[in-house]
Scaffold this active site. Structure first.
Site, PDB file in Angstrom:
ATOM      1  N   ALA A 126      -9.430   3.579  -5.971  1.00  0.00           N
ATOM      2  CA  ALA A 126      -9.089   3.125  -4.627  1.00  0.00           C
ATOM      3  C   ALA A 126      -7.575   3.102  -4.490  1.00  0.00           C
ATOM      4  O   ALA A 126      -6.858   2.882  -5.468  1.00  0.00           O
ATOM      5  CB  ALA A 126      -9.669   1.739  -4.364  1.00  0.00           C
ATOM      6  N   ALA A 128      -4.357   1.622  -1.862  1.00  0.00           N
ATOM      7  CA  ALA A 128      -3.994   0.709  -0.780  1.00  0.00           C
ATOM      8  C   ALA A 128      -2.560   0.987  -0.363  1.00  0.00           C
ATOM      9  O   ALA A 128      -1.940   1.961  -0.805  1.00  0.00           O
ATOM     10  CB  ALA A 128      -4.176  -0.733  -1.243  1.00  0.00           C
ATOM     11  N   SER A 129      -2.023   0.128   0.470  1.00  0.00           N
ATOM     12  CA  SER A 129      -0.690   0.372   1.019  1.00  0.00           C
ATOM     13  C   SER A 129       0.412   0.173  -0.008  1.00  0.00           C
ATOM     14  O   SER A 129       1.464   0.822   0.066  1.00  0.00           O
ATOM     15  CB  SER A 129      -0.446  -0.550   2.218  1.00  0.00           C
ATOM     16  OG  SER A 129      -0.665  -1.895   1.853  1.00  0.00           O
ATOM     17  N   ASP A 279      -7.897 -10.733   3.607  1.00  0.00           N
ATOM     18  CA  ASP A 279      -8.003  -9.283   3.796  1.00  0.00           C
ATOM     19  C   ASP A 279      -9.447  -8.820   3.565  1.00  0.00           C
ATOM     20  O   ASP A 279      -9.718  -7.958   2.722  1.00  0.00           O
ATOM     21  CB  ASP A 279      -7.058  -8.566   2.828  1.00  0.00           C
ATOM     22  CG  ASP A 279      -6.861  -7.091   3.180  1.00  0.00           C
ATOM     23  OD1 ASP A 279      -7.147  -6.711   4.332  1.00  0.00           O
ATOM     24  OD2 ASP A 279      -6.426  -6.324   2.306  1.00  0.00           O
TER      25      ASP A 279
END
Length: 449
Positions: A126, A128-129, A279
């Protein structure tokens, strides 16, 4: 990309969007809002700028992906086209090349991944930012997930926040909500916490303690011997991604039961523990089939505490909704900090009471039967254009609201995907009543002491 080039590209992106809207404002002043072609052009412009912003975010990455995720849920302040176009950023972020991850890992732990782990998958599970997750196996044979912060994140954040503050000063001229610049302040706080993996590890353990004894909610175990502020190593968690309803049903899991449990857990976090997962997008939950099924909770970088003024005010609002008392609703909104001191409080109170009257006319027992036109009518503040700007000046963006709003929108959106007819308000009432009862008992005990 150097920091200067990054700054110029970001500034150019926001400037292009601003100029396009200034041109539209000029057309509105010349031709008025009644011209059909002017309104149609405005709709096309929103969509074009939303797509332009998405392309720019994917090019710049980093903080801007986090910004895009935030903007995708700010339907109150932005045209709907932005939420629709930026929604993909909630759960689909392009990964960084492995050589960047390897460099960041080595700087933090002093050795490359291949020397630390018996096996390390270079393809991320995965992204993410701010970092991405890789699957690995430790020397003692444990299967783990390794979260690695992207390199040079601190310097990039500093540059990006400077651009965002400049953009926010311009945005305030168009949306005069008092304190809206706090969004950037709270985004900065969020980024500070999400770039400290030691902090995230502690949040995992705190949340796990809060749900100790509730076997249907499970959390990864932190491997502190392989964790630093830039690398977080956790036990690998298996399960079905929570948003894949068809896979859940095939595994014998009822998606509505999962949604109900998730909502109850959120209310407990918010109103009882006062420490919540900020989140809750679909990528942060897995489901392990069983009787009962178990929900795996991931990614705690944004975990937050609830400020007293928001909790107390929210309780008053919910109490007012349950007892059909609009005075309690108005008082709760004021207590939460939504009413600007120098704004037109009478106009805001009148608008809130009108909105409350609309709510009372709806049958909210089945959310799935609310028609789109009804939802649009409910969202209409019921003021003319001359009053709209004054109404916006009467609204203030409260401290701490950024995290609560973000979490609630994401969580209830996920719940709606799994169980469109689930009444999330009624699911949470028992938890709210429990908190009210506990506070009343504490108050009585204090008075008798």
């Amino acid at each position: 990309m150097t920091l200067l080039v990054r700054f110029l590209r970001a500034a150019a992106l926001f400037a292009t969007i601003l100029i396009s809207y200034l041109l539209q404002i000029g057309l509105l002043r010349v031709f008025g809002r009644r011209r059909a072609w002017v309104r149609a052009r405005a709709r096309r412009l929103h969509r074009r700028n939303a797509r332009r912003l998405l392309r720019g975010i994917l090019r710049l990455r980093g903080v801007y992906i986090k910004l895009g995720q935030v903007l995708s849920i700010m339907g109150t302040f932005l045209p709907r086209a932005f939420a629709e176009e930026l929604e993909s950023l909630q759960d689909a972020v392009p990964p960084h090349p492995f050589h960047e991850i390897e460099r960041s890992f080595t700087r933090s732990l002093g050795r490359p991944p291949r020397d630390v782990f018996a096996k390390f998958d270079e393809t991320p599970m995965a992204a993410a930012s701010l970092g991405q997750v890789h699957r690995a196996r430790t020397a003692d044979g444990e299967e783990v997930a390794v979260k690695v912060l992207y390199p040079n994140v601190s310097a990039i954040i500093a540059v990006d926040l400077r651009v965002l503050r400049m953009a926010m000063r311009v945005y305030r001229r168009f949306v005069p909500v008092s304190g809206v610049e706090k969004v950037v302040d709270q985004l900065q706080d969020l980024l500070r916490r999400e770039t400290d993996y030691v902090h995230e590890g502690r949040c995992i353990e705190r949340m796990a303690r809060n749900f100790e004894g509730e076997a249907d909610l499970v959390f990864p175990r932190v491997r502190w011997d392989l964790t630093t502020d830039r690398v977080l190593t956790m036990s690998f968690m298996h399960g079905i991604k929570i948003s894949r309803a068809s896979e859940l049903r095939a595994a014998g899991v009822d998606p509505e039961a999962v949604a109900r449990r998730l909502v109850k857990a959120f209310y407990k976090q918010l109103f009882l523990d006062r420490f919540f997962h900020a989140d809750p997008h679909p990528g942060n939950f897995l489901v392990q089939p069983g009787t009962p099924p178990r929900i795996v909770v991931l990614d705690f970088g944004a975990a937050s505490t609830v400020p007293d003024h928001l909790l107390d005010g929210a309780l008053d609002v919910l109490r007012g909704l349950v007892t059909r008392n609009d005075d309690a609703v108005v008082g709760g909104i004021d207590k939460m900090g939504f009413m600007a001191r120098d704004g037109n409080r009478a106009l805001l109170e009148r608008t809130v009471r009108r909105y409350f009257e609309k709510l009372l006319k709806l049958d909210l027992r089945d959310f799935g039967k609310i028609k789109p036109e009804t939802a649009r009518a409910l969202a209409d503040p019921g003021v003319d254009r001359r009053e709209l700007r004054e109404l916006m000046r009467a609204v203030e963006y409260p401290d701490g609201w950024f995290f609560v709003e973000r979490a609630a929108v994401l969580l209830f959106g996920l719940s709606a995907q799994l169980a469109p007819t689930l009444n999330t308000v009624l699911v949470g009432v028992p938890y709210v009543m429990q908190l009210i009862a506990a506070r009343a008992q504490a108050g009585q005990a204090l008075a008798q002491a």
